[in-house]
Design a protein around this motif. Structure first.
Motif: not given
Length: 209
Positions: A15-22, A79-86, A197-202
């Motif tokens: 779980m911890v090592t799974m690639p994601g926003a973190d 929204a926060y992850v999307l902000y970081l992505g943009v 992409a992660l932000g939009l999904l969330l």
């Protein structure tokens, strides 16, 4: 040997090592400097501490009982992850020079990477739900729940405190090549696209339910 504990460690490590926003946020900050990457990693571990505490206390059940609260938190996190992505995509489009050491130190010492890691992880209600559903599965029948769940929560925190700083240090190890203007812009584009992409999904997921 406690086979349940070994099994939980394996599941938690996955779980911890799974690639994601973190993971993506740590990589992006590690490109600034080693200090920024490690600070972001510690912020993520601090966010996990919030989630594991909620799970151990049982407060995370509220997220299941009140779907509206879960969706609100999901929207905020997305929204926060999307902000970081943009923001990362915007940085990728601008011409850049190799970051000066002083700039990197100022960026890291501002506390921004630590805050980014903390907020990215904390505003992910799925983490609380994951721990809430996972921890009870590894509490032996008839044994006290609190000491065991605290032990399991500690394992998760230790894994996060090892994994995310290691990611930051590995990215920093590649050093000069990763920080060359061309490569840095390419990586900003990749991480920015992933975060967007992660932000939009969330953001879209709770709206489509």
């Amino acid at each position: 040997m406690d086979t349940q504990l070994v099994a939980f460690t394996g599941v938690a490590a996955a779980m911890v090592t799974m690639p994601g926003a973190d993971f993506t946020v740590v990589v992006r900050n590690a490109l600034i400097s080693r200090r920024a990457g490690v600070a972001c990693a510690l912020g993520i571990a601090a966010g996990l501490l919030i989630h594991t505490t909620l799970a151990v206390a049982g407060v995370a059940t509220v997220l299941v009982a009140v779907p509206g609260l879960f969706r609100t938190l999901q929207l905020l996190g997305g929204a926060y992850v999307l902000y970081l992505g943009v923001r990362a995509l915007g940085a990728a489009r601008r011409p850049r020079r190799a970051a000066a050491p002083q700039q990197s130190e100022q960026e890291a010492s501002s506390g921004r990477p630590l805050w980014q890691g903390f907020v990215t992880n904390t505003l992910n209600p799925k983490a609380s739900l994951t721990f809430l559903s996972l921890l009870p599965q590894f509490v032996p029948a008839g044994s006290p729940a609190l000491p065991r769940t605290l032990e399991l929560a500690l394992i998760v925190l230790v894994l996060a405190l090892v994994w995310f700083p290691v990611v930051a240090l590995l990215v920093d190890r590649l050093g000069r090549w990763l920080r060359s203007p061309r490569t840095a812009r390419a990586l900003e584009a990749v991480t920015g696209s992933a975060l967007t992409a992660l932000g939009l999904l969330l953001v879209l997921e709770p709206l489509l339910i």
